[in-house]
Design a protein around this motif. Structure first.
Motif, PDB file in Angstrom:
ATOM      1  N   CYS A  21      27.236 -36.023  37.982  1.00 30.61           N
ATOM      2  CA  CYS A  21      27.008 -37.203  38.822  1.00 30.61           C
ATOM      3  C   CYS A  21      25.642 -37.127  39.506  1.00 30.61           C
ATOM      4  O   CYS A  21      24.946 -38.146  39.625  1.00 30.61           O
ATOM      5  CB  CYS A  21      28.117 -37.337  39.857  1.00 30.61           C
ATOM      6  N   LYS A  22      25.259 -35.943  39.934  1.00 30.52           N
ATOM      7  CA  LYS A  22      23.959 -35.781  40.589  1.00 30.52           C
ATOM      8  C   LYS A  22      22.815 -36.109  39.625  1.00 30.52           C
ATOM      9  O   LYS A  22      21.877 -36.836  39.971  1.00 30.52           O
ATOM     10  CB  LYS A  22      23.832 -34.340  41.091  1.00 30.52           C
ATOM     11  N   ARG A  23      22.900 -35.588  38.383  1.00 33.34           N
ATOM     12  CA  ARG A  23      21.875 -35.887  37.377  1.00 33.34           C
ATOM     13  C   ARG A  23      21.861 -37.368  37.031  1.00 33.34           C
ATOM     14  O   ARG A  23      20.794 -37.971  36.855  1.00 33.34           O
ATOM     15  CB  ARG A  23      22.122 -35.064  36.103  1.00 33.34           C
ATOM     16  N   MET A  38      31.709 -44.532  40.472  1.00 37.24           N
ATOM     17  CA  MET A  38      33.142 -44.688  40.252  1.00 37.24           C
ATOM     18  C   MET A  38      33.808 -43.325  40.081  1.00 37.24           C
ATOM     19  O   MET A  38      34.875 -43.060  40.643  1.00 37.24           O
ATOM     20  CB  MET A  38      33.393 -45.565  39.015  1.00 37.24           C
ATOM     21  N   LEU A  39      33.177 -42.428  39.321  1.00 33.62           N
ATOM     22  CA  LEU A  39      33.739 -41.090  39.128  1.00 33.62           C
ATOM     23  C   LEU A  39      33.784 -40.313  40.437  1.00 33.62           C
ATOM     24  O   LEU A  39      34.741 -39.582  40.700  1.00 33.62           O
ATOM     25  CB  LEU A  39      32.931 -40.323  38.076  1.00 33.62           C
ATOM     26  N   ARG A  40      32.772 -40.470  41.261  1.00 34.21           N
ATOM     27  CA  ARG A  40      32.769 -39.795  42.560  1.00 34.21           C
ATOM     28  C   ARG A  40      33.897 -40.298  43.449  1.00 34.21           C
ATOM     29  O   ARG A  40      34.528 -39.522  44.165  1.00 34.21           O
ATOM     30  CB  ARG A  40      31.437 -40.006  43.267  1.00 34.21           C
ATOM     31  N   SER A  41      34.156 -41.594  43.396  1.00 42.50           N
ATOM     32  CA  SER A  41      35.221 -42.141  44.242  1.00 42.50           C
ATOM     33  C   SER A  41      36.608 -41.712  43.757  1.00 42.50           C
ATOM     34  O   SER A  41      37.551 -41.683  44.544  1.00 42.50           O
ATOM     35  CB  SER A  41      35.128 -43.658  44.307  1.00 42.50           C
ATOM     36  N   LEU A  45      41.412 -37.519  42.024  1.00 46.15           N
ATOM     37  CA  LEU A  45      42.386 -37.937  41.012  1.00 46.15           C
ATOM     38  C   LEU A  45      42.046 -37.340  39.650  1.00 46.15           C
ATOM     39  O   LEU A  45      42.939 -36.949  38.891  1.00 46.15           O
ATOM     40  CB  LEU A  45      42.449 -39.457  40.930  1.00 46.15           C
ATOM     41  N   LEU A  46      40.769 -37.269  39.320  1.00 45.85           N
ATOM     42  CA  LEU A  46      40.358 -36.656  38.059  1.00 45.85           C
ATOM     43  C   LEU A  46      40.680 -35.164  38.051  1.00 45.85           C
ATOM     44  O   LEU A  46      41.158 -34.622  37.045  1.00 45.85           O
ATOM     45  CB  LEU A  46      38.859 -36.859  37.827  1.00 45.85           C
ATOM     46  N   LEU A  47      40.455 -34.500  39.160  1.00 42.97           N
ATOM     47  CA  LEU A  47      40.725 -33.066  39.220  1.00 42.97           C
ATOM     48  C   LEU A  47      42.220 -32.763  39.230  1.00 42.97           C
ATOM     49  O   LEU A  47      42.629 -31.664  38.855  1.00 42.97           O
ATOM     50  CB  LEU A  47      40.033 -32.458  40.438  1.00 42.97           C
ATOM     51  N   ASN A  48      43.040 -33.719  39.636  1.00 46.11           N
ATOM     52  CA  ASN A  48      44.498 -33.532  39.568  1.00 46.11           C
ATOM     53  C   ASN A  48      44.955 -33.315  38.141  1.00 46.11           C
ATOM     54  O   ASN A  48      45.966 -32.653  37.896  1.00 46.11           O
ATOM     55  CB  ASN A  48      45.227 -34.732  40.165  1.00 46.11           C
TER      56      ASN A  48
END
Length: 105
Positions: A21-23, A38-41, A45-48
Protein backbone atom coordinates in the motif's frame (compact mmCIF):
# COMPACT_ATOMS: atom_id res chain seq x y z
CA UNK A 1 -0.52 -8.19 -4.91
CA UNK A 2 -1.14 -11.87 -5.68
CA UNK A 3 1.75 -12.82 -3.34
CA UNK A 4 -0.35 -11.61 -0.41
CA UNK A 5 -2.42 -14.82 -0.40
CA UNK A 6 0.69 -17.04 -0.26
CA UNK A 7 1.73 -15.98 3.26
CA UNK A 8 1.18 -18.45 6.07
CA UNK A 9 0.84 -16.03 8.98
CA UNK A 10 -1.06 -12.82 9.55
CA UNK A 11 2.08 -10.98 10.68
CA UNK A 12 3.99 -11.48 7.43
CA UNK A 13 0.87 -10.79 5.38
CA UNK A 14 0.38 -7.52 7.31
CA UNK A 15 3.95 -6.45 6.55
CA UNK A 16 3.48 -7.21 2.87
CA UNK A 17 0.13 -5.40 2.77
CA UNK A 18 1.52 -2.30 4.47
CA UNK A 19 4.56 -2.18 2.17
CA UNK A 20 2.44 -2.75 -0.94
CA UNK A 21 0.00 0.00 0.00
CA UNK A 22 2.85 2.38 0.78
CA UNK A 23 4.48 1.77 -2.63
CA UNK A 24 1.16 2.06 -4.40
CA UNK A 25 0.29 5.36 -2.73
CA UNK A 26 3.59 6.79 -4.01
CA UNK A 27 2.74 5.84 -7.58
CA UNK A 28 0.96 8.13 -10.02
CA UNK A 29 -1.72 5.61 -10.95
CA UNK A 30 -4.96 7.01 -9.51
CA UNK A 31 -7.07 3.79 -9.76
CA UNK A 32 -4.38 1.84 -7.91
CA UNK A 33 -4.34 4.49 -5.18
CA UNK A 34 -8.08 3.96 -4.72
CA UNK A 35 -7.49 0.21 -4.36
CA UNK A 36 -4.74 0.80 -1.81
CA UNK A 37 -7.06 3.05 0.24
CA UNK A 38 -9.77 0.41 0.12
CA UNK A 39 -7.33 -2.32 1.19
CA UNK A 40 -6.11 -0.16 4.07
CA UNK A 41 -9.65 0.39 5.28
CA UNK A 42 -10.30 -3.38 5.21
CA UNK A 43 -6.89 -4.37 6.59
CA UNK A 44 -8.12 -6.22 9.70
CA UNK A 45 -10.78 -8.10 7.74
CA UNK A 46 -8.17 -9.23 5.21
CA UNK A 47 -5.84 -10.39 7.96
CA UNK A 48 -8.68 -12.36 9.58
CA UNK A 49 -8.42 -14.71 6.60
CA UNK A 50 -4.98 -15.74 7.82
CA UNK A 51 -6.01 -15.96 11.46
CA UNK A 52 -8.93 -18.31 10.78
CA UNK A 53 -7.32 -20.33 8.02
CA UNK A 54 -8.55 -23.91 8.27
CA UNK A 55 -10.84 -23.24 11.24
CA UNK A 56 -13.99 -22.06 9.45
CA UNK A 57 -15.73 -24.13 6.81
CA UNK A 58 -16.34 -22.00 3.73
CA UNK A 59 -19.58 -23.83 3.01
CA UNK A 60 -21.02 -22.62 6.30
CA UNK A 61 -19.96 -19.05 5.54
CA UNK A 62 -21.53 -19.20 2.07
CA UNK A 63 -24.76 -20.57 3.53
CA UNK A 64 -24.82 -17.80 6.12
CA UNK A 65 -24.25 -15.15 3.42
CA UNK A 66 -26.99 -16.65 1.26
CA UNK A 67 -29.49 -16.56 4.16
CA UNK A 68 -28.61 -12.90 4.79
CA UNK A 69 -29.07 -12.06 1.11
CA UNK A 70 -32.47 -13.80 0.91
CA UNK A 71 -33.65 -12.07 4.09
CA UNK A 72 -32.59 -8.65 2.87
CA UNK A 73 -34.40 -9.25 -0.43
CA UNK A 74 -37.54 -10.17 1.48
CA UNK A 75 -37.11 -6.98 3.50
CA UNK A 76 -36.93 -4.83 0.36
CA UNK A 77 -40.20 -3.03 1.09
CA UNK A 78 -39.35 -2.12 4.67
CA UNK A 79 -39.26 1.60 5.32
CA UNK A 80 -36.21 1.79 7.55
CA UNK A 81 -33.03 -0.10 8.29
CA UNK A 82 -34.02 -1.01 11.86
CA UNK A 83 -36.87 -3.25 10.67
CA UNK A 84 -34.55 -4.99 8.22
CA UNK A 85 -31.96 -5.42 10.98
CA UNK A 86 -34.58 -7.09 13.20
CA UNK A 87 -35.52 -9.43 10.33
CA UNK A 88 -31.84 -10.37 9.92
CA UNK A 89 -31.49 -11.03 13.65
CA UNK A 90 -34.54 -13.30 13.61
CA UNK A 91 -33.41 -15.24 10.54
CA UNK A 92 -29.70 -15.54 11.24
CA UNK A 93 -29.84 -15.67 15.00
CA UNK A 94 -32.78 -18.11 15.09
CA UNK A 95 -34.58 -15.86 17.58
CA UNK A 96 -38.16 -16.64 18.59
CA UNK A 97 -40.84 -14.87 16.62
CA UNK A 98 -42.96 -12.42 18.63
CA UNK A 99 -46.57 -13.36 19.21
CA UNK A 100 -48.92 -11.84 16.66
CA UNK A 101 -51.56 -9.41 17.86
CA UNK A 102 -54.12 -11.05 15.56
CA UNK A 103 -55.20 -14.64 15.30
CA UNK A 104 -55.35 -16.11 11.84
CA UNK A 105 -57.69 -19.02 11.18
Amino acid sequence: FQFFWRYATAGWAARFLDAWCKRTMRSRIIPMKKIAKMLRSHRELLLNWFRTKGQVALGAVEGFNNKAKVTSRKAYGFRNFEVMKIALYHTLGNLPEPEATHRFC
